[in-house]
Each structure stands twice: as structure tokens, then as C-alpha cells.
Design an enzyme around this catalytic site. Structure first.
Site, PDB file in Angstrom:
ATOM      1  N   SER A  42      -9.778  -5.999  14.009  1.00 45.03           N
ATOM      2  CA  SER A  42      -9.791  -4.945  12.994  1.00 45.03           C
ATOM      3  C   SER A  42     -10.999  -5.081  12.060  1.00 45.03           C
ATOM      4  O   SER A  42     -10.899  -4.850  10.867  1.00 45.03           O
ATOM      5  CB  SER A  42      -8.493  -4.983  12.202  1.00 45.03           C
ATOM      6  OG  SER A  42      -8.281  -6.274  11.666  1.00 45.03           O
TER       7      SER A  42
ATOM      8  N   LYS B  54     -11.313 -12.625   4.758  1.00 43.35           N
ATOM      9  CA  LYS B  54     -12.414 -12.206   5.610  1.00 43.35           C
ATOM     10  C   LYS B  54     -13.513 -11.659   4.711  1.00 43.35           C
ATOM     11  O   LYS B  54     -13.238 -11.245   3.584  1.00 43.35           O
ATOM     12  CB  LYS B  54     -11.958 -11.205   6.664  1.00 43.35           C
ATOM     13  CG  LYS B  54     -11.261  -9.965   6.137  1.00 43.35           C
ATOM     14  CD  LYS B  54     -10.722  -9.181   7.306  1.00 43.35           C
ATOM     15  CE  LYS B  54     -10.231  -7.821   6.880  1.00 43.35           C
ATOM     16  NZ  LYS B  54      -8.767  -7.803   6.658  1.00 43.35           N
TER      17      LYS B  54
ATOM     18  N   ARG C  80       0.848  -1.201   0.000  1.00 40.01           N
ATOM     19  CA  ARG C  80       0.000   0.000   0.000  1.00 40.01           C
ATOM     20  C   ARG C  80       0.873   1.237   0.000  1.00 40.01           C
ATOM     21  O   ARG C  80       1.714   1.410   0.878  1.00 40.01           O
ATOM     22  CB  ARG C  80      -0.916  -0.003   1.228  1.00 40.01           C
ATOM     23  CG  ARG C  80      -1.887  -1.155   1.150  1.00 40.01           C
ATOM     24  CD  ARG C  80      -2.894  -1.168   2.267  1.00 40.01           C
ATOM     25  NE  ARG C  80      -3.613  -2.434   2.191  1.00 40.01           N
ATOM     26  CZ  ARG C  80      -4.423  -2.892   3.110  1.00 40.01           C
ATOM     27  NH1 ARG C  80      -4.662  -2.178   4.185  1.00 40.01           N
ATOM     28  NH2 ARG C  80      -5.017  -4.056   2.953  1.00 40.01           N
TER      29      ARG C  80
ATOM     30  N   ASP D 188     -15.931  -1.981   4.352  1.00 35.90           N
ATOM     31  CA  ASP D 188     -14.841  -1.115   3.925  1.00 35.90           C
ATOM     32  C   ASP D 188     -14.768  -1.082   2.401  1.00 35.90           C
ATOM     33  O   ASP D 188     -15.603  -1.682   1.703  1.00 35.90           O
ATOM     34  CB  ASP D 188     -13.500  -1.540   4.552  1.00 35.90           C
ATOM     35  CG  ASP D 188     -13.013  -2.880   4.046  1.00 35.90           C
ATOM     36  OD1 ASP D 188     -13.820  -3.641   3.500  1.00 35.90           O
ATOM     37  OD2 ASP D 188     -11.808  -3.170   4.190  1.00 35.90           O
TER      38      ASP D 188
ATOM     39  N   THR E 182      -1.422 -10.866  13.587  1.00 36.51           N
ATOM     40  CA  THR E 182      -2.332 -10.026  12.809  1.00 36.51           C
ATOM     41  C   THR E 182      -2.134 -10.279  11.312  1.00 36.51           C
ATOM     42  O   THR E 182      -1.002 -10.268  10.833  1.00 36.51           O
ATOM     43  CB  THR E 182      -2.053  -8.548  13.123  1.00 36.51           C
ATOM     44  OG1 THR E 182      -2.382  -8.335  14.487  1.00 36.51           O
ATOM     45  CG2 THR E 182      -2.876  -7.628  12.240  1.00 36.51           C
TER      46      THR E 182
ATOM     47  N   GLU F 179     -10.852 -11.017  13.552  1.00 40.74           N
ATOM     48  CA  GLU F 179      -9.842 -10.087  14.039  1.00 40.74           C
ATOM     49  C   GLU F 179     -10.529  -8.846  14.595  1.00 40.74           C
ATOM     50  O   GLU F 179     -11.605  -8.459  14.131  1.00 40.74           O
ATOM     51  CB  GLU F 179      -8.921  -9.669  12.900  1.00 40.74           C
ATOM     52  CG  GLU F 179      -8.135 -10.805  12.305  1.00 40.74           C
ATOM     53  CD  GLU F 179      -7.111 -10.288  11.303  1.00 40.74           C
ATOM     54  OE1 GLU F 179      -5.977 -10.058  11.698  1.00 40.74           O
ATOM     55  OE2 GLU F 179      -7.481 -10.086  10.138  1.00 40.74           O
TER      56      GLU F 179
ATOM     57  N   ASP G 173     -13.013  -2.490   0.043  1.00 36.73           N
ATOM     58  CA  ASP G 173     -12.934  -3.735  -0.745  1.00 36.73           C
ATOM     59  C   ASP G 173     -13.839  -4.835  -0.213  1.00 36.73           C
ATOM     60  O   ASP G 173     -13.821  -5.962  -0.719  1.00 36.73           O
ATOM     61  CB  ASP G 173     -11.491  -4.230  -0.850  1.00 36.73           C
ATOM     62  CG  ASP G 173     -10.893  -4.610   0.492  1.00 36.73           C
ATOM     63  OD1 ASP G 173     -11.236  -3.958   1.495  1.00 36.73           O
ATOM     64  OD2 ASP G 173     -10.087  -5.555   0.546  1.00 36.73           O
TER      65      ASP G 173
ATOM     66  N   ASP H 201     -14.039  -6.579   2.677  1.00 36.14           N
ATOM     67  CA  ASP H 201     -13.712  -7.702   3.574  1.00 36.14           C
ATOM     68  C   ASP H 201     -13.974  -7.360   5.038  1.00 36.14           C
ATOM     69  O   ASP H 201     -14.092  -8.245   5.872  1.00 36.14           O
ATOM     70  CB  ASP H 201     -12.273  -8.216   3.354  1.00 36.14           C
ATOM     71  CG  ASP H 201     -11.217  -7.139   3.432  1.00 36.14           C
ATOM     72  OD1 ASP H 201     -11.565  -5.976   3.695  1.00 36.14           O
ATOM     73  OD2 ASP H 201     -10.030  -7.474   3.240  1.00 36.14           O
TER      74      ASP H 201
HETATM   75  C1  G16 Z   1      -5.448  -6.038   6.859  1.00 40.10           C
HETATM   76  C2  G16 Z   1      -5.404  -7.517   7.003  1.00 40.10           C
HETATM   77  C3  G16 Z   1      -6.025  -7.925   8.315  1.00 40.10           C
HETATM   78  C4  G16 Z   1      -5.346  -7.218   9.462  1.00 40.10           C
HETATM   79  C5  G16 Z   1      -5.336  -5.740   9.225  1.00 40.10           C
HETATM   80  C6  G16 Z   1      -4.455  -5.129  10.303  1.00 40.10           C
HETATM   81  O1  G16 Z   1      -6.782  -5.637   6.785  1.00 40.10           O
HETATM   82  O2  G16 Z   1      -6.108  -8.127   5.945  1.00 40.10           O
HETATM   83  O3  G16 Z   1      -5.933  -9.301   8.434  1.00 40.10           O
HETATM   84  O4  G16 Z   1      -5.994  -7.450  10.667  1.00 40.10           O
HETATM   85  O5  G16 Z   1      -4.798  -5.446   7.963  1.00 40.10           O
HETATM   86  O6  G16 Z   1      -3.881  -3.999   9.908  1.00 40.10           O
HETATM   87  P1  G16 Z   1      -2.729  -3.302  10.718  1.00 40.10           P
HETATM   88  O7  G16 Z   1      -1.454  -4.023  10.417  1.00 40.10           O
HETATM   89  O8  G16 Z   1      -2.805  -1.909  10.221  1.00 40.10           O
HETATM   90  O9  G16 Z   1      -3.104  -3.401  12.179  1.00 40.10           O
HETATM   91  P2  G16 Z   1      -7.349  -4.892   5.503  1.00 40.10           P
HETATM   92  O10 G16 Z   1      -8.831  -4.845   5.692  1.00 40.10           O
HETATM   93  O11 G16 Z   1      -6.676  -3.558   5.564  1.00 40.10           O
HETATM   94  O12 G16 Z   1      -6.916  -5.716   4.330  1.00 40.10           O
END
Ligand code: G16
Length: 524
Positions: free
Chosen positions: A374, A385, A24, A284, A353, A372, A286, A288
Site C-alpha cells: 500500500s 512508514k 477514520r 500522501d 496489514t 507494504e 500525511d 507516510d
Molecule cells: C494504513 C496503515 C498501513 C496499511 C494501510 C492498509 O495506511 O498505516 O500500514 O497498509 O493502512 O489499509 P487498508 O486496511 O485499507 O488496506 P495509511 O497510509 O492509510 O495510514
């Protein structure tokens, strides 16, 4: 029609190490010369190795700014790298869970997802690219490491610059590239996923709930989930159009931060607070992540959501067929689900995580439901997810138990006790002092003389029982993941966790997670 590919000279660009979930970066970084090309070539070579030639891949994204250009570029690079087929969502759109579903259904060699998930979109915001493997899940660490290694020594990439790419109409087209067939199949991004949901849940029961005066309000946050919510919740389950809001995917998410939490989904929270809807949900960018709300904006923490679903899996037909193989949560997620696992005599895994850590357990048949803190919940139906799955799971529970969201949570606390939980995010910190803070915390947990010390807050005293930096050994392939977060665990299971986020696009984000357990009815 036939086309020829070419080799373009390039050189390594620093920092192409995938984070918690893909690479990212700011759009402007992705737009710098060769940046996207280098990373895509690294995915193709470092992710697929000798499977690349003749492979098939799924490509889809959350519709954010730069997604369309990147999709077209990826197709031209796939063609030049000997990929034989690309399945792509109409206009480049496909939710992350749907990509996982399509990879598994059509047994492709993997997929490339164009998303920065919940990070904002637009020319001045973020973009992301993530590689998923043939099981449909995010690439595990050995694969992302191999992608990163490739990026550090890249000297060229392959592209078919003249290949015309049209992703605006559903259908299949075959052309010759360097003498071999290359197929691009543009699919409706919703159909396969929607059909799959019908086999997992009892749509009849949910439909009955929805027609009984029970009202929902769902916010797709201008992300990719709009068309999925409209098809599944609207067309299939009868939710009125007015109850599905922000359902047109926008390149900049309408200026919103597409993160389904109390801060960024404040419009939904305010509307739910009026008490006119029984159930609220947001996704969100995308699709998930999910947030679940009850009447009057009663907030369900993701950790409690996981625990309640774990306790009620018999409301979902899918699990009647597959059985319940085990439960899991990420390390910072509260221990509420552990108590359910214990009472049901199920294994409960604690992983670092990142959803990628659940995949091996699912593939090995050890795990059915995981989540999770998050805002991620899902099952082994796919390897990502799944926000809409979580909403359908909740609606199934409510349809079966005939209680409200708030009642189901309160009943759960009464039975199992309550894991009070909060997370603090310190965003946009400078990297050097944030790293120094983690070093200091590492020194603290390494000093075993701290064990047994007591700390008092209000009328409570907490005795430090364990202090470490979480290290995970995957029970399936024995791979080791070190430094996954500082853990301070107290004698009554209360915890304080610190870790650096792996999803930011610049600087450092420090996360502090605090959890306290209560089973005294007076405190619940
Ligand atoms: C992503 C991962 C998740 C994780 C999250 C944590 O979420 O797919 O499994 O829990 O990042 O993010 P950080 O490292 O910032 O705490 P997503 O929805 O951004 O793809």
C-alpha cells in the site's frame, strides 16, 4: 495565568473502534456532539492509563479540514487530564513520520496524529485521529482495544474550556491548570525530522547526483509534505523550486485525493511520461506513503521498491552503523523481498496489514527494513512508514549505483525473477454482502478437499497448495491476530489474497491482491 478544568457529562457513541490505522470517519461524524471529545478521552485514559498524569505528548496532523479545531480541543483536554506537556507542530501541522521522530527524540509518552492519511479532506470528506505510543509507532492492538473498550462505557470527559490556545507562533508557554504546570511547546514541524535525515543519508552524494543534470519531479499532493520537500529536497539537496509541486498544505488537498498511486497522482504520471525528468515521487496527505517513478513514468511497484532497497542497503550510511537486522513485509505485499532476504541470509517476517505490526520486531532488534504494497516503505529509524525517507533511500541507491530507476528494477528482475503483482479495490460496497463474501471464502479455505485442485488461466495452470485465513503470532510478545485475510497460495508461489480494508470511513472496501512469479527471461 491559572485555569480550572471541568468534567462534562457524556455517553458512549457506537463505532469508535480504531481501524488499521486510527479512527477514520467523515468530518461530519467527528463534528457531532461529543464525538471527538469521547474519542480523545478514550485515547487519554485507554491509551495511557496510569501514565496519563504528568505525561508529555506530541500532537500534529496533515493540515486537513477540522484539524485545527481538533488540535485546540486536544490541548484543552490534555490540560484537564493532568498531561504536563504538549509538543505541537506550528499551526497543528506535522507529518506522521515526523511525529514518530519527535516522540522518539524527546522521549514523550506518545502522540496524537490528526489525519485520515490518503483519504480526501474537506467539510464533506474524512477526518481521523490516531494514537502512537512512546516508541513512536501506531498503538498496537492491545492498546487500540483498550481505547475502544473505554469508549464503550464513557460517562464523562475532562476539559479546560477557558484555556487560550495559540499554535500560530513557535515558542513555549507555561500556565497553571488546577494548580499544576501545563506547558505547550509549539515547534517547527520540519527541523527535527530534517536534521535526523542528515544523519541517516549521505546528503553530499545525493547533492552531487542532483547537480549532475539528474532531474526530479516531486508532488506533495497539497498535503503536509510540501514544507518537508521544500526544506530537504530543495534547500538542503538543491532541487529547484519548479521541481517541487503542490507543496502548500491545503485543508481539502486542493480537491485532490492525496493518495500517491497511478490513479490519484495522474498529474505527476502524465508529466513524468513526457520524459523530461529522471525521477518522480509523490506522497500522501500525511507523508507516510510514497510512489516512485522513473523516466517516462516507469512505475516501481511498492513491493519491488522494497526488494530493490533491501538489496542495496549498503548505499545508506545509517545501515553501516546499525547493521541489517532483518527484513519484513505485510502479508499481501509480494514475495520479492523474501528472495533478497534468502540470498543475503536474513530473516524475513510476514506480518498482517498495518505498520503497527512492525514495531515490536524493530523494538526487539529483529528488523531494519520493511514495507507494504500500500505504498509504504520504512526502516527502524522511526516507527512509522516514511515517504521522504523512501525517496532519499532511492536517491542514495541511484547516486551509488549510477543506473536509472528502470535499469535498477530490470537488473533486479534479471537476478531474482519478477513477482508480477496487481491489486483490485472494490470501494463503497455494502457491508452485509461484503461480509457474506468473506464468510463464503472462509468456508472455501476451511474445506481442505480444495487443496490440490488445479485452475487454468491462458496457458498456465495453477495448483492450490495452501488455503487459509492468515493468522499471525507476534514472535516478540506472542499476541495473536486472527482473520487477517484469505490466502490462496499455489504450488509455484503465485497467490490470490482477499481482505476487507481497515481504513475506509464507511461501508466496505474489498481488496483482491494477485501475484504471479516468473523467472523465465522471456516473460520479464
Ligand atoms: C494504513 C496503515 C498501513 C496499511 C494501510 C492498509 O495506511 O498505516 O500500514 O497498509 O493502512 O489499509 P487498508 O486496511 O485499507 O488496506 P495509511 O497510509 O492509510 O495510514
Amino acid at each position: 495565568m491559572s485555569f480550572s478544568s471541568k468534567t462534562a457529562t457524556s455517553s458512549p457513541i457506537e463505532g469508535q473502534k480504531p481501524g488499521t490505522s486510527g479512527l477514520r470517519k467523515a468530518v461530519k461524524v467527528y463534528q457531532t456532539p461529543h464525538y471527538t471529545e469521547n474519542f480523545v478521552q478514550s485515547i487519554l485514559k485507554g491509551g495511557l492509563h496510569d501514565k496519563l498524569c504528568g505525561s508529555s505528548l506530541v500532537v500534529g496532523g496533515d493540515g486537513r479540514y477540522f484539524g485545527k479545531e481538533a488540535t485546540e480541543l486536544i490541548i484543552r483536554m490534555c490540560a484537564a487530564n493532568g498531561v504536563s506537556k504538549v509538543i505541537v507542530g506550528l499551526n497543528g501541522l506535522m507529518s506522521t513520520p515526523a511525529v514518530s521522530c519527535v516522540i522518539r527524540k524527546y522521549q514523550t509518552d506518545g502522540g496524537i496524529i490528526l489525519t485520515a492519511s490518503h483519504n480526501p479532506g474537506g467539510p464533506d470528506a474524512d477526518f481521523g485521529i490516531k494514537f502512537n505510543t512512546s516508541n513512536g509507532g501506531p498503538a498496537p492492538e492491545n492498546v487500540t482495544n483498550s481505547i475502544f473498550e473505554f469508549s464503550k462505557s464513557i460517562g464523562e470527559y475532562r476539559i479546560c474550556p477557558d484555556l487560550p490556545v495559540c499554535i500560530e507562533n513557535i515558542g513555549s508557554s507555561v500556565v497553571q491548570v488546577d494548580g499544576s504546570d501545563f506547558t505547550v511547546e509549539v515547534i517547527d514541524p520540519v527541523s527535527d525530522y530534517a536534521e535526523y535525515m542528515k544523519t541517516i543519508f549521505d546528503f553530499g552524494a545525493i547533492k552531487e547526483l542532483m547537480s549532475s543534470g539528474f532531474t526530479v519531479l516531486v508532488d506533495a499532493m497539497n498535503g503536509v509534505m510540501g514544507p518537508y520537500a521544500k526544506r530537504v529536497l530543495g534547500e538542503e539537496l538543491g532541487a529547484p523550486d519548479s521541481s517541487l509541486v503542490n507543496c502548500i498544505p491545503k485543508e481539502d488537498f486542493g480537491g485532490k485525493h492525496p493518495d500517491p498511486n497511478l490513479t490519484y497522482a495522474a498529474d505527476l504520471v502524465n508529466e513524468m511520461a513526457k520524459g523530461q525528468h529522471d525521477f518522480g515521487a509523490a506522497f500522501d496527505g500525511d507523508g507516510d506513503r510514497n510512489m516512485i517513478l522513473g523516466k517516462k513514468a516507469f512505475f516501481v511497484t511498492p513491493s519491488d521498491s522494497l526488494a530493490v532497497l533491501a538489496d542495496n542497503l549498503d548505499c545508506i550510511p545509517y545501515f553501516k552503523t546499525t547493521g541489517i537486522k532483518g527484513l519484513a513485509r505485510s502479508m499481501p505485499t509480494s514475495g520479492a523481498v523474501d528472495r533478497v532476504a534468502k540470498s543475503k541470509n536474513l530473516n524475513c517476517f510476514e506480518v498482517p496489514t498495518g505498520w503497527k505490526f512492525f514495531g515490536n520486531l524493530m523494538d526487539a532488534g529483529c528488523l531494519s527494513l520493511c514495507g507494504e504494497e500500500s505504498f509504504g516503505t520504512g526502516s527502524d529509524h522511526i516507527r512509522e512508514k516514511d515517504g521522504l525517507w523512501a525517496v532519499l533511500a532511492w536517491l542514495s541507491v541511484l547516486a551509488n549505483t549510477k543506473v536509472t530507476v528502470e535499469e535498477s528494477i530490470k537488473q533486479h528482475w534479471n537476478r531474482y525473477g519478477r513477482n508480477f503483482y496487481t491489486r483490485y479495490d472494490y470501494e463503497n460496497c455494502e457491508s452485509a454482502p461484503a461480509n457474506k463474501m468473506m464468510e463464503d471464502l472462509n468456508a472455501f479455505v476451511a474445506d481442505k478437499s480444495n487443496i490440490g485442485k488445479s485452475f487454468t488461466s491462458g496457458d498456465k495452470t495453477y495448483k492450490l497448495a495452501t488455503a487459509d485465513n492468515f493468522c499471525y503470532t507476534d514472535p516478540v510478545d506472542c499476541s495473536l491476530s486472527k482473520n487477517q485475510g484469505i490466502r490462496l497460495i499455489f504450488a509455484d508461489d503465485s497467490r490470490i489474497i482477499f481482505r476487507l480494508s481497515g481504513t475506509g470511513s464507511s461501508g466496505a472496501t474489498i481488496r483482491m491482491y494477485i501475484e504471479g512469479y516468473e523467472n523465465d527471461a522471456a516473460y520479464l
